[in-house]
Design a protein around this motif. Structure first.
Motif, PDB file in Angstrom:
ATOM      1  N   LEU A  15      39.825  -4.878-104.568  1.00  0.00           N
ATOM      2  CA  LEU A  15      39.440  -6.272-104.801  1.00  0.00           C
ATOM      3  C   LEU A  15      38.715  -6.794-103.569  1.00  0.00           C
ATOM      4  O   LEU A  15      39.325  -7.030-102.527  1.00  0.00           O
ATOM      5  CB  LEU A  15      40.667  -7.137-105.099  1.00  0.00           C
ATOM      6  N   GLY A  16      37.401  -6.966-103.689  1.00  0.00           N
ATOM      7  CA  GLY A  16      36.599  -7.486-102.592  1.00  0.00           C
ATOM      8  C   GLY A  16      36.335  -8.958-102.743  1.00  0.00           C
ATOM      9  O   GLY A  16      36.266  -9.477-103.865  1.00  0.00           O
ATOM     10  N   ILE A  17      36.159  -9.639-101.628  1.00  0.00           N
ATOM     11  CA  ILE A  17      35.946 -11.084-101.669  1.00  0.00           C
ATOM     12  C   ILE A  17      34.621 -11.429-102.347  1.00  0.00           C
ATOM     13  O   ILE A  17      34.444 -12.518-102.898  1.00  0.00           O
ATOM     14  CB  ILE A  17      36.015 -11.682-100.241  1.00  0.00           C
ATOM     15  N   ASN A  18      33.673 -10.501-102.343  1.00  0.00           N
ATOM     16  CA  ASN A  18      32.385 -10.731-102.999  1.00  0.00           C
ATOM     17  C   ASN A  18      32.406 -10.358-104.478  1.00  0.00           C
ATOM     18  O   ASN A  18      31.414 -10.553-105.190  1.00  0.00           O
ATOM     19  CB  ASN A  18      31.284  -9.938-102.293  1.00  0.00           C
ATOM     20  N   ASP A  19      33.541  -9.817-104.935  1.00  0.00           N
ATOM     21  CA  ASP A  19      33.643  -9.382-106.322  1.00  0.00           C
ATOM     22  C   ASP A  19      34.285 -10.422-107.227  1.00  0.00           C
ATOM     23  O   ASP A  19      34.236 -10.291-108.452  1.00  0.00           O
ATOM     24  CB  ASP A  19      34.468  -8.086-106.403  1.00  0.00           C
ATOM     25  N   VAL A  20      34.904 -11.452-106.635  1.00  0.00           N
ATOM     26  CA  VAL A  20      35.653 -12.410-107.442  1.00  0.00           C
ATOM     27  C   VAL A  20      34.773 -13.578-107.868  1.00  0.00           C
ATOM     28  O   VAL A  20      33.766 -13.891-107.232  1.00  0.00           O
ATOM     29  CB  VAL A  20      36.890 -12.941-106.675  1.00  0.00           C
ATOM     30  N   ASN A  21      35.186 -14.234-108.942  1.00  0.00           N
ATOM     31  CA  ASN A  21      34.503 -15.420-109.437  1.00  0.00           C
ATOM     32  C   ASN A  21      34.727 -16.580-108.471  1.00  0.00           C
ATOM     33  O   ASN A  21      35.777 -16.675-107.837  1.00  0.00           O
ATOM     34  CB  ASN A  21      35.028 -15.765-110.829  1.00  0.00           C
ATOM     35  N   SER A  22      33.760 -17.478-108.367  1.00  0.00           N
ATOM     36  CA  SER A  22      33.902 -18.630-107.474  1.00  0.00           C
ATOM     37  C   SER A  22      34.965 -19.618-107.964  1.00  0.00           C
ATOM     38  O   SER A  22      35.456 -20.446-107.196  1.00  0.00           O
ATOM     39  CB  SER A  22      32.563 -19.360-107.322  1.00  0.00           C
ATOM     40  N   ASP A  23      35.318 -19.530-109.234  1.00  0.00           N
ATOM     41  CA  ASP A  23      36.344 -20.399-109.833  1.00  0.00           C
ATOM     42  C   ASP A  23      37.579 -19.550-110.123  1.00  0.00           C
ATOM     43  O   ASP A  23      37.515 -18.593-110.891  1.00  0.00           O
ATOM     44  CB  ASP A  23      35.819 -21.014-111.129  1.00  0.00           C
ATOM     45  N   PRO A  24      38.733 -19.892-109.531  1.00  0.00           N
ATOM     46  CA  PRO A  24      39.922 -19.061-109.725  1.00  0.00           C
ATOM     47  C   PRO A  24      40.440 -19.045-111.162  1.00  0.00           C
ATOM     48  O   PRO A  24      41.066 -18.073-111.581  1.00  0.00           O
ATOM     49  CB  PRO A  24      40.949 -19.674-108.765  1.00  0.00           C
ATOM     50  N   ILE A  25      40.212 -20.126-111.913  1.00  0.00           N
ATOM     51  CA  ILE A  25      40.624 -20.137-113.317  1.00  0.00           C
ATOM     52  C   ILE A  25      39.839 -19.074-114.089  1.00  0.00           C
ATOM     53  O   ILE A  25      40.402 -18.328-114.901  1.00  0.00           O
ATOM     54  CB  ILE A  25      40.408 -21.520-113.958  1.00  0.00           C
ATOM     55  N   HIS A  26      38.534 -18.988-113.834  1.00  0.00           N
ATOM     56  CA  HIS A  26      37.725 -17.958-114.478  1.00  0.00           C
ATOM     57  C   HIS A  26      38.165 -16.571-114.028  1.00  0.00           C
ATOM     58  O   HIS A  26      38.222 -15.633-114.842  1.00  0.00           O
ATOM     59  CB  HIS A  26      36.252 -18.175-114.155  1.00  0.00           C
ATOM     60  N   GLN A  27      38.475 -16.427-112.747  1.00  0.00           N
ATOM     61  CA  GLN A  27      38.948 -15.143-112.246  1.00  0.00           C
ATOM     62  C   GLN A  27      40.259 -14.744-112.927  1.00  0.00           C
ATOM     63  O   GLN A  27      40.452 -13.582-113.298  1.00  0.00           O
ATOM     64  CB  GLN A  27      39.142 -15.206-110.728  1.00  0.00           C
ATOM     65  N   PHE A  28      41.143 -15.720-113.117  1.00  0.00           N
ATOM     66  CA  PHE A  28      42.408 -15.449-113.801  1.00  0.00           C
ATOM     67  C   PHE A  28      42.150 -14.984-115.231  1.00  0.00           C
ATOM     68  O   PHE A  28      42.773 -14.021-115.698  1.00  0.00           O
ATOM     69  CB  PHE A  28      43.305 -16.685-113.811  1.00  0.00           C
ATOM     70  N   ARG A  29      41.254 -15.669-115.920  1.00  0.00           N
ATOM     71  CA  ARG A  29      40.958 -15.277-117.303  1.00  0.00           C
ATOM     72  C   ARG A  29      40.431 -13.842-117.371  1.00  0.00           C
ATOM     73  O   ARG A  29      40.774 -13.085-118.287  1.00  0.00           O
ATOM     74  CB  ARG A  29      39.941 -16.246-117.918  1.00  0.00           C
ATOM     75  N   GLU A  30      39.593 -13.478-116.417  1.00  0.00           N
ATOM     76  CA  GLU A  30      39.058 -12.119-116.395  1.00  0.00           C
ATOM     77  C   GLU A  30      40.180 -11.100-116.202  1.00  0.00           C
ATOM     78  O   GLU A  30      40.244 -10.083-116.902  1.00  0.00           O
ATOM     79  CB  GLU A  30      38.015 -11.985-115.280  1.00  0.00           C
ATOM     80  N   TRP A  31      41.057 -11.380-115.250  1.00  0.00           N
ATOM     81  CA  TRP A  31      42.186 -10.471-115.020  1.00  0.00           C
ATOM     82  C   TRP A  31      43.129 -10.442-116.211  1.00  0.00           C
ATOM     83  O   TRP A  31      43.677  -9.394-116.551  1.00  0.00           O
ATOM     84  CB  TRP A  31      42.928 -10.891-113.744  1.00  0.00           C
ATOM     85  N   PHE A  32      43.327 -11.586-116.847  1.00  0.00           N
ATOM     86  CA  PHE A  32      44.225 -11.645-118.000  1.00  0.00           C
ATOM     87  C   PHE A  32      43.671 -10.791-119.145  1.00  0.00           C
ATOM     88  O   PHE A  32      44.413 -10.066-119.813  1.00  0.00           O
ATOM     89  CB  PHE A  32      44.422 -13.089-118.454  1.00  0.00           C
ATOM     90  N   LYS A  33      42.363 -10.873-119.370  1.00  0.00           N
ATOM     91  CA  LYS A  33      41.746 -10.045-120.407  1.00  0.00           C
ATOM     92  C   LYS A  33      41.923  -8.560-120.100  1.00  0.00           C
ATOM     93  O   LYS A  33      42.196  -7.754-120.995  1.00  0.00           O
ATOM     94  CB  LYS A  33      40.258 -10.381-120.531  1.00  0.00           C
ATOM     95  N   GLU A  34      41.772  -8.197-118.822  1.00  0.00           N
ATOM     96  CA  GLU A  34      41.965  -6.801-118.431  1.00  0.00           C
ATOM     97  C   GLU A  34      43.412  -6.368-118.637  1.00  0.00           C
ATOM     98  O   GLU A  34      43.683  -5.232-119.047  1.00  0.00           O
ATOM     99  CB  GLU A  34      41.555  -6.589-116.974  1.00  0.00           C
ATOM    100  N   ALA A  35      44.345  -7.286-118.372  1.00  0.00           N
ATOM    101  CA  ALA A  35      45.757  -6.978-118.575  1.00  0.00           C
ATOM    102  C   ALA A  35      46.068  -6.789-120.064  1.00  0.00           C
ATOM    103  O   ALA A  35      46.842  -5.903-120.438  1.00  0.00           O
ATOM    104  CB  ALA A  35      46.629  -8.080-117.986  1.00  0.00           C
ATOM    105  N   MET A  36      45.459  -7.614-120.904  1.00  0.00           N
ATOM    106  CA  MET A  36      45.644  -7.452-122.349  1.00  0.00           C
ATOM    107  C   MET A  36      45.068  -6.114-122.811  1.00  0.00           C
ATOM    108  O   MET A  36      45.687  -5.398-123.610  1.00  0.00           O
ATOM    109  CB  MET A  36      44.982  -8.615-123.100  1.00  0.00           C
ATOM    110  N   LYS A  37      43.888  -5.763-122.314  1.00  0.00           N
ATOM    111  CA  LYS A  37      43.250  -4.502-122.689  1.00  0.00           C
ATOM    112  C   LYS A  37      44.103  -3.320-122.242  1.00  0.00           C
ATOM    113  O   LYS A  37      44.171  -2.289-122.932  1.00  0.00           O
ATOM    114  CB  LYS A  37      41.863  -4.416-122.060  1.00  0.00           C
ATOM    115  N   ALA A  38      44.772  -3.456-121.102  1.00  0.00           N
ATOM    116  CA  ALA A  38      45.638  -2.396-120.586  1.00  0.00           C
ATOM    117  C   ALA A  38      47.001  -2.376-121.276  1.00  0.00           C
ATOM    118  O   ALA A  38      47.836  -1.541-120.956  1.00  0.00           O
ATOM    119  CB  ALA A  38      45.831  -2.571-119.081  1.00  0.00           C
ATOM    120  N   GLU A  39      47.199  -3.295-122.210  1.00  0.00           N
ATOM    121  CA  GLU A  39      48.447  -3.396-122.974  1.00  0.00           C
ATOM    122  C   GLU A  39      49.651  -3.575-122.056  1.00  0.00           C
ATOM    123  O   GLU A  39      50.686  -2.920-122.199  1.00  0.00           O
ATOM    124  CB  GLU A  39      48.627  -2.188-123.890  1.00  0.00           C
ATOM    125  N   VAL A  40      49.486  -4.471-121.093  1.00  0.00           N
ATOM    126  CA  VAL A  40      50.582  -4.806-120.195  1.00  0.00           C
ATOM    127  C   VAL A  40      51.739  -5.382-121.018  1.00  0.00           C
ATOM    128  O   VAL A  40      51.540  -6.210-121.903  1.00  0.00           O
ATOM    129  CB  VAL A  40      50.115  -5.829-119.134  1.00  0.00           C
TER     130      VAL A  40
END
Length: 211
Positions: A15-40
């Motif tokens: 996780l690089g600082i240049n890889d994250v979204n400027s808005d943490p809510i959007h970043q959370f949504r992206e991670w949440f989608k990845e977690a759903m895809k990974a069947e967490v």
């Protein structure tokens, strides 16, 4: 049992600082989608931490139910957490997605959501859960399981003859974040930690933290 010897080496992602979204809510949504895809398992499970009335921090697992400009969950307003939030409307959420070696920590102010939003969610729940919100005096001491079962029957009978309504003591909360941290496990415990902080103007700054 040697608990101290239990270890796991993290190496799935970075996780690089240049890889994250400027808005943490959007970043959370992206991670949440990845977690759903990974069947967490229980992907929307989170720890809600509040300050107990005795001054000792208090935590419990809840389920996230929506993400808009904040993080929405539902509970009994007269429960232990409800009383704690009435006393101090601040708290923290922690998500841990072991399958992705990720953690998200969120701090903020907590407010009740609108009656309309509480109604919408309440009536989307299974009917048994709607009855349960009436039947359970959440966090109060009870004599036995039989008390719950009997209370459930009482309210089932009550709402056979009249339309069920959402109890006034039950509804939603929203945590409005002022700080969010995204944690990605890395080898040798040198984890990636990216911190978002909101200033008084409502803008977010992004920093890297030492693990």
């Amino acid at each position: 049992m040697n608990i101290a010897s239990i270890r796991k080496e993290y190496a799935l992602k970075t996780l690089g600082i240049n890889d994250v979204n400027s808005d943490p809510i959007h970043q959370f949504r992206e991670w949440f989608k990845e977690a759903m895809k990974a069947e967490v398992l229980e992907v929307n499970a989170m720890t809600l931490s509040t300050l107990g009335l005795d001054g000792i921090p208090n935590g419990r697992i809840l389920l996230l139910k929506d993400v808009d400009h904040g993080f929405v969950f539902f509970s009994n307003y007269q429960s232990e957490k409800g009383k704690e939030l009435e006393n101090l409307s601040k708290g923290a959420l922690t998500f841990y997605w072991a399958e992705l070696e990720r953690q998200v920590r969120i701090k903020g102010e907590i407010e009740k959501v609108s009656s309309q939003l509480s109604d919408e969610y309440y009536f989307s729940r299974p009917y048994g859960s709607q009855i349960g919100a009436w039947a359970s005096p959440q966090s109060q001491k009870i004599k036995s399981r039989d008390f719950l079962d009997e209370n459930h029957k009482v309210y089932q009978q009550k709402f056979e003859s009249e339309p069920i309504q959402r109890p006034e003591h039950w509804g939603g909360y929203r945590l409005n974040p002022v700080q969010m941290e995204f944690w990605q496990g890395r080898p040798s415990r040198l984890h990636d930690r990216i911190l978002y902080e909101k200033n008084e103007a409502g803008n977010w700054s992004i920093s890297r933290l030492a693990p």
